[in-house]
Scaffold this motif. Structure first.
Motif, PDB file in Angstrom:
ATOM      1  N   THR A 187       0.847  -1.192   0.000  1.00 25.39           N
ATOM      2  CA  THR A 187       0.000   0.000   0.000  1.00 25.39           C
ATOM      3  C   THR A 187       0.883   1.242   0.000  1.00 25.39           C
ATOM      4  N   GLN A 188       0.266   2.384  -0.263  1.00 23.47           N
ATOM      5  CA  GLN A 188       1.018   3.637  -0.243  1.00 23.47           C
ATOM      6  C   GLN A 188       1.600   3.903   1.143  1.00 23.47           C
ATOM      7  N   GLU A 189       0.813   3.589   2.166  1.00 23.16           N
ATOM      8  CA  GLU A 189       1.281   3.798   3.543  1.00 23.16           C
ATOM      9  C   GLU A 189       2.485   2.915   3.854  1.00 23.16           C
ATOM     10  N   GLU A 230       5.680   4.149   2.112  1.00 25.94           N
ATOM     11  CA  GLU A 230       6.277   5.303   2.813  1.00 25.94           C
ATOM     12  C   GLU A 230       7.008   4.845   4.076  1.00 25.94           C
ATOM     13  N   GLN A 231       6.455   3.857   4.739  1.00 26.51           N
ATOM     14  CA  GLN A 231       7.081   3.323   5.947  1.00 26.51           C
ATOM     15  C   GLN A 231       8.408   2.628   5.604  1.00 26.51           C
TER      16      GLN A 231
END
Length: 359
Positions: free
Chosen positions: A7-9, A12-13
């Motif tokens: 996922t996008q989240e 980023e993590q």
């Protein structure tokens, strides 16, 4: 963002340069997602994007992120199963990026990548992609490549390989400037010699002769012949770790005369002084060789493991030459040696000698 996998989240993590804990937690989350996903539901373009994303994680300086990413790569291969043939070239390129690491656990992880691939992909096809890294300037990478080849040949039938071709590609590294590389190449030539029948064996000697003449590597042929005369092969432990037959001890350690002298041992210790056009002299030759050097384990991390030869009690065999293996087996299979007979047996004083799970 990779639909079905990242996922996008999570992306980023995984790429949070300010907080390494976010990145390590992200890799753990990635392993969990991959273990649960139905890989058949992920489009081919998504899998390719996922594989191409992994090198960014392998560039991470954090050990947990680096080793965890290798675990993700191994998990992906298992999930893909037979479908891995669509992506194996990309996977090999990613795994090659990790070579040269000095830590035992990570070296085991990337060896496992190649071992798993060769369960589905013809091993020579994998080696064709790997062998170009023999020219790498990092000697650890060159050593790793030689051990990947060795592990493959100790696992799969000889018919799966173009051995004469491999002889000529590996031979220059018998005269490498680095001791560990020379050691690995010499062990690999012992496997080549065992696998070649009498009709094809001249290709091995021709490859050695060419290096000795062209690279001004006087004494190389004698070293190879001495290694052949030991009648002892490298082997794979039950964990898939390559263990060398020629034992080279630390300075100051004592061993039996059988292992303490010989043209092959002298070549490993001193052959780097011979000039070689393909050797890389940008690195000081400060490596120390211990009991054995292997892709699967750093020898300075492990106690010395002795290998004892008993005359006339058995046969050298590669794993794929053994149709069965049990403590009650009485009928010994015949192995091939230059004179067609086996007069030596290797008794291994260490754990993990059962080769069933390599078959």
């Amino acid at each position: 963002m990779i639909p079905g996998l990242i996922t996008q989240e999570l992306q980023e993590q995984l790429l949070d340069v300010k907080n390494y804990q976010n990145r390590t937690n992200g890799v753990e989350e990635l392993k969990h997602i991959l273990s649960e996903v139905d890989i058949k539901s992920v489009p081919s373009a998504g899998i390719e994007a996922f594989i191409n994303f992994l090198p960014r994680l392998l560039d991470d300086s954090n050990f947990k992120v680096f080793s965890g990413t290798l675990q993700v790569l191994n998990l992906l291969i298992r999930k893909l199963d037979t479908a891995v043939d669509k992506y194996f070239k990309h996977i090999v390129l990613v795994a090659l990026k990790a070579l040269g690491d000095t830590r035992t656990v990570t070296r085991n992880e990337y060896l496992n990548v190649f071992r798993q691939l060769m369960k589905t992909i013809p091993p020579q096809q994998v080696l064709d992609l790997v062998i170009g890294h023999l020219k790498h300037k990092n000697s650890r990478v060159r050593e790793d490549v030689l051990n990947i080849i060795m592990a493959a040949m100790l696992t799969h039938p000889r018919k799966d390989f173009s051995i004469p071709k491999l002889c000529f590609e590996v031979a220059p590294y018998l005269a490498d400037s680095k001791r560990r590389v020379r050691h690995a190449a010499l062990e690999l030539f012992a496997v080549f010699d065992h696998c070649l029948d009498a009709r094809r064996k001249p290709s091995l000697m021709e490859a050695v002769d060419m290096v000795e003449l062209n690279e001004d590597a006087e004494g190389l042929m004698a070293a190879v012949q001495a290694r052949r005369a030991r009648h002892i092969l490298p082997k794979l432990s039950s964990e898939g770790i390559v263990e060398y037959g020629l034992v080279v001890l630390k300075s100051g350690q004592r061993c039996s005369p059988q292992y303490g002298s010989g043209a092959d041992l002298d070549w490993v210790l001193n052959g780097g002084r011979i000039s070689s056009a393909r050797s890389h002299r940008t690195e000081p030759d400060c490596d120390r060789l211990y009991g054995y050097g292997s892709l699967g384990s750093l020898t300075d991390d492990l106690p010395l493991q002795r290998r004892i030869v008993s005359a006339g009690k058995g046969k050298n065999k590669l794993p794929w030459e053994m149709s069965s293996f049990s403590s009650t087996e009485n009928d010994q299979q015949q192995c091939s040696t230059p004179n067609g007979k086996c007069t030596e047996q290797v008794e291994l004083i260490n754990t993990g000698d059962n080769l069933n799970n390599l078959l």
